[in-house]
Design a protein around this motif. Structure first.
Motif, mmCIF file in Angstrom:
data_model
loop_
_atom_site.group_PDB
_atom_site.id
_atom_site.type_symbol
_atom_site.label_atom_id
_atom_site.label_comp_id
_atom_site.label_asym_id
_atom_site.label_seq_id
_atom_site.Cartn_x
_atom_site.Cartn_y
_atom_site.Cartn_z
ATOM 1 N N PRO A 164 0.782 -1.244 0.000
ATOM 2 C CA PRO A 164 0.000 0.000 0.000
ATOM 3 C C PRO A 164 0.806 1.282 0.000
ATOM 4 N N PHE A 165 1.853 1.382 0.814
ATOM 5 C CA PHE A 165 2.581 2.643 0.877
ATOM 6 C C PHE A 165 3.477 2.847 -0.343
ATOM 7 N N ALA A 166 3.936 1.759 -0.959
ATOM 8 C CA ALA A 166 4.661 1.898 -2.225
ATOM 9 C C ALA A 166 3.707 2.400 -3.305
ATOM 10 N N TYR A 167 2.508 1.841 -3.343
ATOM 11 C CA TYR A 167 1.502 2.306 -4.297
ATOM 12 C C TYR A 167 1.116 3.760 -4.020
ATOM 13 N N LEU A 168 0.940 4.095 -2.748
ATOM 14 C CA LEU A 168 0.575 5.455 -2.380
ATOM 15 C C LEU A 168 1.615 6.444 -2.904
ATOM 16 N N SER A 169 2.886 6.124 -2.703
ATOM 17 C CA SER A 169 3.961 6.995 -3.160
ATOM 18 C C SER A 169 4.014 7.063 -4.683
ATOM 19 N N ALA A 170 3.946 5.897 -5.335
ATOM 20 C CA ALA A 170 4.046 5.861 -6.791
ATOM 21 C C ALA A 170 2.890 6.600 -7.459
ATOM 22 N N LEU A 171 1.669 6.347 -6.999
ATOM 23 C CA LEU A 171 0.510 6.969 -7.632
ATOM 24 C C LEU A 171 0.471 8.466 -7.385
ATOM 25 N N THR A 172 0.902 8.892 -6.211
ATOM 26 C CA THR A 172 0.956 10.328 -5.947
ATOM 27 C C THR A 172 1.963 10.992 -6.878
ATOM 28 N N ALA A 173 3.124 10.351 -7.072
ATOM 29 C CA ALA A 173 4.125 10.893 -7.998
ATOM 30 C C ALA A 173 3.585 10.931 -9.424
ATOM 31 N N MET A 174 2.860 9.898 -9.823
ATOM 32 C CA MET A 174 2.272 9.880 -11.161
ATOM 33 C C MET A 174 1.268 11.016 -11.337
ATOM 34 N N TYR A 175 0.493 11.271 -10.293
ATOM 35 C CA TYR A 175 -0.513 12.335 -10.368
ATOM 36 C C TYR A 175 0.159 13.709 -10.447
ATOM 37 N N LEU A 176 1.217 13.901 -9.674
ATOM 38 C CA LEU A 176 1.890 15.196 -9.639
ATOM 39 C C LEU A 176 2.772 15.418 -10.861
ATOM 40 N N TYR A 177 3.341 14.312 -11.387
ATOM 41 C CA TYR A 177 4.252 14.423 -12.533
ATOM 42 C C TYR A 177 3.771 13.494 -13.637
ATOM 43 N N TYR A 227 -0.634 5.537 -23.848
ATOM 44 C CA TYR A 227 -1.315 6.460 -22.951
ATOM 45 C C TYR A 227 -1.990 7.552 -23.750
ATOM 46 N N ALA A 228 -3.078 8.060 -23.189
ATOM 47 C CA ALA A 228 -3.672 9.268 -23.713
ATOM 48 C C ALA A 228 -2.882 10.449 -23.163
ATOM 49 N N PRO A 229 -3.078 11.668 -23.710
ATOM 50 C CA PRO A 229 -2.417 12.828 -23.120
ATOM 51 C C PRO A 229 -2.710 12.926 -21.631
ATOM 52 N N ALA A 230 -1.753 13.428 -20.862
ATOM 53 C CA ALA A 230 -1.844 13.408 -19.404
ATOM 54 C C ALA A 230 -3.017 14.205 -18.874
ATOM 55 N N TRP A 254 -3.445 9.163 -16.290
ATOM 56 C CA TRP A 254 -2.229 9.569 -15.582
ATOM 57 C C TRP A 254 -1.530 8.400 -14.906
ATOM 58 N N ILE A 255 -2.208 7.251 -14.802
ATOM 59 C CA ILE A 255 -1.600 6.083 -14.156
ATOM 60 C C ILE A 255 -0.665 5.381 -15.137
ATOM 61 N N GLN A 256 0.584 5.225 -14.746
ATOM 62 C CA GLN A 256 1.582 4.557 -15.580
ATOM 63 C C GLN A 256 1.580 3.071 -15.219
ATOM 64 N N TRP A 257 0.805 2.298 -15.953
ATOM 65 C CA TRP A 257 0.556 0.915 -15.572
ATOM 66 C C TRP A 257 1.817 0.058 -15.638
ATOM 67 N N ASP A 258 2.701 0.350 -16.590
ATOM 68 C CA ASP A 258 3.929 -0.438 -16.679
ATOM 69 C C ASP A 258 4.804 -0.215 -15.457
ATOM 70 N N VAL A 259 4.917 1.040 -15.020
ATOM 71 C CA VAL A 259 5.699 1.350 -13.826
ATOM 72 C C VAL A 259 5.069 0.710 -12.595
ATOM 73 N N LEU A 260 3.746 0.786 -12.502
ATOM 74 C CA LEU A 260 3.054 0.206 -11.347
ATOM 75 C C LEU A 260 3.274 -1.302 -11.282
ATOM 76 N N LEU A 261 3.262 -1.955 -12.439
ATOM 77 C CA LEU A 261 3.507 -3.397 -12.479
ATOM 78 C C LEU A 261 4.927 -3.714 -12.009
ATOM 79 N N LEU A 262 5.905 -2.944 -12.485
ATOM 80 C CA LEU A 262 7.292 -3.196 -12.095
ATOM 81 C C LEU A 262 7.528 -2.878 -10.622
ATOM 82 N N VAL A 263 6.861 -1.851 -10.104
ATOM 83 C CA VAL A 263 6.953 -1.561 -8.671
ATOM 84 C C VAL A 263 6.406 -2.737 -7.867
ATOM 85 N N THR A 264 5.309 -3.313 -8.334
ATOM 86 C CA THR A 264 4.734 -4.477 -7.656
ATOM 87 C C THR A 264 5.706 -5.648 -7.662
#
Length: 311
Positions: free
Chosen positions: A21-34, A50-53, A60-70
């Motif tokens: 959860p906290f890795a996801y929280l950090s990653a998704l917040t970064a994706m939202y901000l950047y 991806y569609a335009p941000a 805005w969710i980078q699914w490939d990054v989220l998968l690799l973080v998992t």
């Protein structure tokens, strides 16, 4: 297959959900901000198009990054658990609470544990390499405290601090997986420190179960050195600082109403966690474990994700 199943029991693979959860929280917040955008006709970013941000929805969710973080989180935790069981197998054998662990009873062979830990480590480094160069460069530093922690109880009364450092790495690493730079990473560092203190503070509670046995067999810990009451009071103080860190993170990233509600529920959970454990009654430590490592992370992540999606 039987060896694989035995190894997965050894590392309690189902508890990986508590680490995410906290890795996801950090990653998704970064994706939202950047946000990362892919202009029309540019093909794809990473593994997925991806569609335009600024197009709304989940673009805005980078699914490939989220998968690799998992993958990196599960592999890293699996390696940490396997290394801990291997290094501590002789200590576990002398403690009645841990004497039935798989490496002690022989349900899992030492060779299987070594092979499983090696595979997990290779997967972890591979995921880091696929994320970005900074993650690959820093990945050995992320592994180091995972190995040092089991040895910590042999040379310091504060092995819980080493565990805190190991746990602080996850939110910071997840943020860097998204951004690839330390620039603007103060929120991740604050969250990492808060998560590290959270787990380190809980480890003080968990170690109280073994304080008496640890004194007898020569294992060092804060409770065995300073007593159960001191450990519980210190844990309470550490978790006050933890909550302050969560609040600071929320202010830095601009939490909305839903995220603050999740944080309020977290505060109540912290109070409950400490209320059910006392120096004279450690029978509810396991309940506190699941409350601390499961409910808190999932609630805060769930409410923060809902907050991001509604903005």
């Amino acid at each position: 297959m039987s060896r694989i199943r035995a190894f997965l029991r050894l590392v309690v693979i189902e508890h990986s959900v508590f680490a995410l959860p906290f890795a996801y929280l950090s990653a998704l917040t970064a994706m939202y901000l950047y946000p990362r955008s892919c202009p029309p006709g540019s093909g794809s970013c990473g593994w997925f198009a991806y569609a335009p941000a600024n197009s709304g929805g989940l673009s805005w969710i980078q699914w490939d990054v989220l998968l690799l973080v998992t993958v990196a989180m599960v592999a890293g935790r699996t390696f940490a658990m396997a290394a801990n069981r291997i290094i501590d197998r002789h200590v576990d054998a002398r403690n009645p609470r841990t004497a039935n662990r798989e490496l002690v009873t022989g349900a899992v062979s030492l060779r299987t544990a070594y092979v499983g830990s090696a595979v997990s480590l290779v997967v972890f480094f591979g995921a880091a390499a696929m994320l970005n160069p900074l993650c690959l460069i820093l990945s050995p530093l992320a592994v180091a405290p995972l190995i040092v922690y089991p040895y910590g109880k042999r040379f310091t009364d504060f092995p819980h601090a080493i565990l805190a450092l190991a746990q602080a790495v996850a939110p910071v690493g997840a943020w860097l997986a998204v951004t690839g730079t330390f620039a603007g990473s103060l929120p991740a560092i604050v969250l990492g420190i808060a998560v590290g203190l959270w787990i380190g503070g809980f480890d003080l509670i968990y170690a109280c179960q073994d304080a008496e046995v640890d004194r007898k067999i020569g294992v060092r810990s804060f409770p065995s050195r300073f007593g159960v009451a001191a450990a519980l009071h210190t844990s309470s103080a550490v978790h006050v600082v933890t909550f302050a860190g969560f609040v600071w993170f929320g202010l830095l990233v601009g939490f909305g109403a839903l995220a603050w509600i999740g944080l309020a529920i977290t505060a109540v959970t912290f109070v409950y966690e400490h209320a059910i454990v006392s120096p004279n009654d450690l029978s509810k430590v396991n309940r506190s474990f699941f409350m601390a490592n499961g409910f808190v992370g999932i609630v805060l992540f769930g409410f923060t994700l809902a907050d991001l999606l509604l903005r």
